[in-house]
Write a protein that holds these residues in place. Structure first.
Motif, mmCIF file in Angstrom:
data_model
loop_
_atom_site.group_PDB
_atom_site.id
_atom_site.type_symbol
_atom_site.label_atom_id
_atom_site.label_comp_id
_atom_site.label_asym_id
_atom_site.label_seq_id
_atom_site.Cartn_x
_atom_site.Cartn_y
_atom_site.Cartn_z
ATOM 1 N N ILE A 58 -20.334 3.598 -9.112
ATOM 2 C CA ILE A 58 -21.622 3.739 -9.792
ATOM 3 C C ILE A 58 -21.492 4.742 -10.929
ATOM 4 N N ASP A 79 -17.274 0.000 -4.152
ATOM 5 C CA ASP A 79 -18.095 -0.110 -5.361
ATOM 6 C C ASP A 79 -18.137 1.231 -6.083
ATOM 7 N N TYR A 122 -19.319 4.805 -4.817
ATOM 8 C CA TYR A 122 -20.624 4.802 -4.147
ATOM 9 C C TYR A 122 -20.545 5.671 -2.892
ATOM 10 N N GLY A 139 -24.150 -0.111 -10.822
ATOM 11 C CA GLY A 139 -22.893 -0.151 -10.078
ATOM 12 C C GLY A 139 -22.063 -1.379 -10.398
ATOM 13 N N TYR A 153 -29.417 3.466 -9.711
ATOM 14 C CA TYR A 153 -28.040 3.504 -10.224
ATOM 15 C C TYR A 153 -27.571 2.131 -10.722
ATOM 16 N N ILE A 180 -24.180 -0.613 -1.639
ATOM 17 C CA ILE A 180 -25.227 -0.617 -2.659
ATOM 18 C C ILE A 180 -25.979 -1.945 -2.675
ATOM 19 N N GLU A 196 -28.651 5.083 -3.139
ATOM 20 C CA GLU A 196 -27.444 5.529 -2.453
ATOM 21 C C GLU A 196 -27.812 6.022 -1.051
#
Length: 267
Positions: free
Chosen positions: A109, A107, A74, A249, A247, A144, A139
């Motif tokens: 994505i 994280d 991310y 994630g 997104y 996130i 983002e």
């Protein structure tokens, strides 16, 4: 002569019946064989691959079980080293640092935004572990989860989050901190769980281990009221304004977690 004639006549009468019964048995055997073949095909479908039926339905793999292709950190351009590909899984190497995550983790994505879709995957959590599946994420902030709804991944038996929040809304399968998963049907730590997450024009459904456990509707007065009564507005005043496209994630919460068979069908 009469006895012989009667036997012949009866035989001629019964012949079509016997033939019909034989044909039915053959048809039944053929149907059984076909069903067995289909079941075998489903059971023996290779990990992280699509069946011919799934391809025909429009499913696309997001993880091939061998590489991190399509995935990145991310707000990063690379794939974090704390995530590894092992035994056909995406594995987060636990740091034991909780929400702080790993030094070279964070994280991850998939590098494409999705709007209307069904996401399917399997996850397994370590003992006392915590993670999550994000969708419609943006983002633009440091994490996130400050922009995205989250389907919770948790060891309900050991992690304290299971007892926090309201009415179990931080337990596995829940819309984190907002709607509890009911029924709560997550399997214990170390066992694989299967989820299907559907997003369609604001309608969202969490399916966990074959049962719909959460259903809600984005952008409605009820949604806005629910979010306003949660912790999220203090973190991001615009949190309720979830985008129509965003997104997907997977969370680094400092604990070991595994994901596999990640696929999506856009609608």
């Amino acid at each position: 002569m009469r006895k012989i004639s009667i036997v012949v006549i009866i035989s001629l009468i019964m012949l079509p019946v016997l033939s019909s019964c034989k044909d039915k048995k053959a048809d039944q055997k053929e149907d059984t064989d076909t069903a067995t073949e289909m079941a075998t095909e489903i059971q023996e479908a290779p990990m992280n691959e699509l069946t011919s039926a799934e391809i025909a339905e429009g499913w696309v793999l997001l993880f091939d079980g061998k590489t991190s292709e399509g995935w990145r950190g991310y707000k990063k351009e690379h794939f974090p080293a704390a995530w590894e590909i092992v035994d056909g899984t995406l594995h987060m190497l636990g740091s034991g640092r909780g929400e702080a995550g790993s030094k070279d983790g964070g994280d991850i994505i998939f590098d494409k935004q999705f709007q209307n879709f069904t996401l399917s995957l399997e996850w397994k959590i370590s003992e006392g572990g915590n993670s999550g599946i994000f969708y419609l994420g943006e983002e633009k902030l440091d994490y996130i989860w400050k922009t995205s709804p989250e389907m919770q991944v948790l060891d309900n038996e050991r992690h304290p989050d299971a007892k926090l929040g309201k009415d179990g809304n931080r337990m596995s399968g829940s819309l984190y901190d907002l709607i509890p998963a009911k029924p709560q049907n997550a399997k214990p730590a170390g066992e694989w769980n299967k989820i299907e997450l559907t997003v369609y024009k604001g309608t969202v459904v969490h399916n966990q281990n074959g049962e719909n456990v959460v259903e809600y509707h984005l952008w409605t007065p009820e949604w806005n009221e629910m979010v306003a009564d949660s912790k999220f507005p203090a973190l991001n005043p615009e949190w309720a304004d979830v985008p129509a496209k965003g997104y997907i994630g997977l969370q680094d919460h400092g604990d070991d977690v595994w994901f596999r068979n990640i696929k999506i069908k856009e609608q």
